[in-house]
Design a protein around this motif. Sequence first.
Motif, mmCIF file in Angstrom:
data_model
loop_
_atom_site.group_PDB
_atom_site.id
_atom_site.type_symbol
_atom_site.label_atom_id
_atom_site.label_comp_id
_atom_site.label_asym_id
_atom_site.label_seq_id
_atom_site.Cartn_x
_atom_site.Cartn_y
_atom_site.Cartn_z
ATOM 1 N N ILE A 224 0.849 -1.197 0.000
ATOM 2 C CA ILE A 224 0.000 0.000 0.000
ATOM 3 C C ILE A 224 0.882 1.243 0.000
ATOM 4 N N SER A 225 0.884 1.966 -1.086
ATOM 5 C CA SER A 225 1.649 3.209 -1.221
ATOM 6 C C SER A 225 0.753 4.408 -0.965
ATOM 7 N N GLN A 226 1.362 5.586 -0.892
ATOM 8 C CA GLN A 226 0.564 6.804 -0.740
ATOM 9 C C GLN A 226 -0.388 6.970 -1.916
ATOM 10 N N GLN A 227 0.084 6.657 -3.117
ATOM 11 C CA GLN A 227 -0.785 6.768 -4.287
ATOM 12 C C GLN A 227 -1.963 5.808 -4.174
ATOM 13 N N MET A 228 -1.709 4.583 -3.704
ATOM 14 C CA MET A 228 -2.808 3.624 -3.552
ATOM 15 C C MET A 228 -3.815 4.131 -2.528
ATOM 16 N N ILE A 229 -3.336 4.711 -1.433
ATOM 17 C CA ILE A 229 -4.248 5.261 -0.425
ATOM 18 C C ILE A 229 -5.132 6.341 -1.033
ATOM 19 N N ASP A 230 -4.539 7.232 -1.813
ATOM 20 C CA ASP A 230 -5.323 8.288 -2.460
ATOM 21 C C ASP A 230 -6.386 7.697 -3.386
ATOM 22 N N GLU A 231 -5.991 6.676 -4.146
ATOM 23 C CA GLU A 231 -6.923 6.067 -5.087
ATOM 24 C C GLU A 231 -8.018 5.280 -4.361
ATOM 25 N N LEU A 232 -7.647 4.598 -3.285
ATOM 26 C CA LEU A 232 -8.645 3.878 -2.495
ATOM 27 C C LEU A 232 -9.660 4.840 -1.890
ATOM 28 N N ASN A 233 -9.183 5.953 -1.357
ATOM 29 C CA ASN A 233 -10.105 6.936 -0.777
ATOM 30 C C ASN A 233 -11.060 7.476 -1.830
ATOM 31 N N ASP A 234 -10.544 7.758 -3.013
ATOM 32 C CA ASP A 234 -11.400 8.257 -4.087
ATOM 33 C C ASP A 234 -12.448 7.217 -4.466
ATOM 34 N N LEU A 235 -12.029 5.961 -4.605
ATOM 35 C CA LEU A 235 -12.963 4.908 -4.988
ATOM 36 C C LEU A 235 -14.006 4.671 -3.908
ATOM 37 N N LEU A 236 -13.582 4.604 -2.651
ATOM 38 C CA LEU A 236 -14.534 4.354 -1.570
ATOM 39 C C LEU A 236 -15.540 5.489 -1.428
ATOM 40 N N ASP A 237 -15.109 6.711 -1.706
ATOM 41 C CA ASP A 237 -16.055 7.833 -1.745
ATOM 42 C C ASP A 237 -17.108 7.594 -2.820
ATOM 43 N N ALA A 238 -16.651 7.110 -3.993
ATOM 44 C CA ALA A 238 -17.572 6.861 -5.098
ATOM 45 C C ALA A 238 -18.527 5.713 -4.772
ATOM 46 N N VAL A 239 -18.011 4.670 -4.124
ATOM 47 C CA VAL A 239 -18.859 3.527 -3.746
ATOM 48 C C VAL A 239 -19.953 3.976 -2.787
ATOM 49 N N GLU A 240 -19.611 4.840 -1.846
ATOM 50 C CA GLU A 240 -20.614 5.325 -0.890
ATOM 51 C C GLU A 240 -21.758 6.055 -1.597
ATOM 52 N N LYS A 241 -21.440 6.693 -2.697
ATOM 53 C CA LYS A 241 -22.450 7.476 -3.417
ATOM 54 C C LYS A 241 -23.215 6.654 -4.453
ATOM 55 N N ASP A 242 -22.716 5.480 -4.803
ATOM 56 C CA ASP A 242 -23.301 4.680 -5.881
ATOM 57 C C ASP A 242 -24.330 3.705 -5.307
ATOM 58 N N GLU A 243 -25.597 3.987 -5.502
ATOM 59 C CA GLU A 243 -26.650 3.148 -4.946
ATOM 60 C C GLU A 243 -26.720 1.784 -5.619
ATOM 61 N N ALA A 244 -26.042 1.634 -6.757
ATOM 62 C CA ALA A 244 -26.048 0.337 -7.446
ATOM 63 C C ALA A 244 -25.172 -0.685 -6.732
ATOM 64 N N VAL A 245 -24.219 -0.213 -5.929
ATOM 65 C CA VAL A 245 -23.283 -1.112 -5.247
ATOM 66 C C VAL A 245 -23.878 -1.560 -3.915
ATOM 67 N N ARG A 246 -24.070 -2.856 -3.768
ATOM 68 C CA ARG A 246 -24.619 -3.393 -2.521
ATOM 69 C C ARG A 246 -23.565 -4.100 -1.676
ATOM 70 N N VAL A 247 -22.514 -4.600 -2.303
ATOM 71 C CA VAL A 247 -21.434 -5.295 -1.599
ATOM 72 C C VAL A 247 -20.131 -4.951 -2.303
ATOM 73 N N LEU A 248 -19.041 -4.820 -1.531
ATOM 74 C CA LEU A 248 -17.721 -4.570 -2.101
ATOM 75 C C LEU A 248 -16.812 -5.747 -1.787
ATOM 76 N N VAL A 249 -16.264 -6.371 -2.841
ATOM 77 C CA VAL A 249 -15.288 -7.454 -2.701
ATOM 78 C C VAL A 249 -13.907 -6.881 -2.970
ATOM 79 N N VAL A 250 -12.940 -7.227 -2.103
ATOM 80 C CA VAL A 250 -11.574 -6.726 -2.227
ATOM 81 C C VAL A 250 -10.642 -7.899 -2.482
ATOM 82 N N ALA A 251 -9.847 -7.804 -3.539
ATOM 83 C CA ALA A 251 -8.915 -8.875 -3.908
ATOM 84 C C ALA A 251 -7.542 -8.275 -4.184
#
Length: 275
Positions: free
Chosen positions: A28-55
């Motif tokens: 996990i790099s600083q860039q990955m943290i920034d990208e994860l935060n951006d994505l998780l913000d988007a997931v919170e706003k996306d009503e189509a997403v009911r479950v998040l799988v992480v691999a």
Amino acid sequence: MTYETITYELRGAIGLLTLNRPERLNAISQQMIDELNDLLDAVEKDEAVRVLVVAGAGRAFCSGFDLKDGADTPKQGVADWRPVLQRDFDIIMRFWHLSRPTIAAVQGYCLAGGCELAMACDITIAAEGTRFGEPELRFGSGIVALLLPWLSGPKKAKELLLTGNDKVTAEEALEMGMINRVVPAGQELDASLAMARDIAVMDRAAVAMTKQAINRTYDAMGMREALNMALDVDVQIESMETPEGKMFAEISRRDGLKAAIAWRDARFGGGPEKG
């Protein structure tokens, strides 16, 4: 936002997030943290997403926070370390607090901050052959998100953390309560997606509220306060510049991370013995 360290796709009502730095075992790099935060913000706003799988891509789920990230700018004292470790802590706990259920599909190596991330997910499914562990104390570092005692109990947590054991098998992790299931190698993602589909058909609001209620149970037991206090301890450990930590950092800067890890392991006879 275009992502370079992660990938994401929506499979029906299931979001599939993949840590995608296989050449660095998905550290996990600083860039990955920034990208994860951006994505998780988007997931919170996306009503189509009911479950998040992480691999994780390649031969590991995640080897932890990237020790090469910022190695050229040594940190000294609490003022330098606090924001760095708070950032690391916050990204791990986002998976615990996300309003959607999170499922970790784990294989290969799941170590240090990567192990904490997998434990922070609501459900963790591991492939046979996966190796878990938090070896931070072996090189004078501390634990960013001290989740292990809440899952395994104090006896096992002390055994694992104080020895720095990074060779915990999937079967041992299951017995300790770190994970939910062990499946044959190569089936961890399919098993995680299947469970995600079972959850996705449930009432979305009821699922979110039930997850929140479970988390609040742990808050009532003092988990949130305890994790914050443990983070304070980690800040103090990193700020102390112990001889082991200084030597590890010096070898890492001079000879590379592999040499530093070899030095670390040589001091312990190659790693903790199993009994």
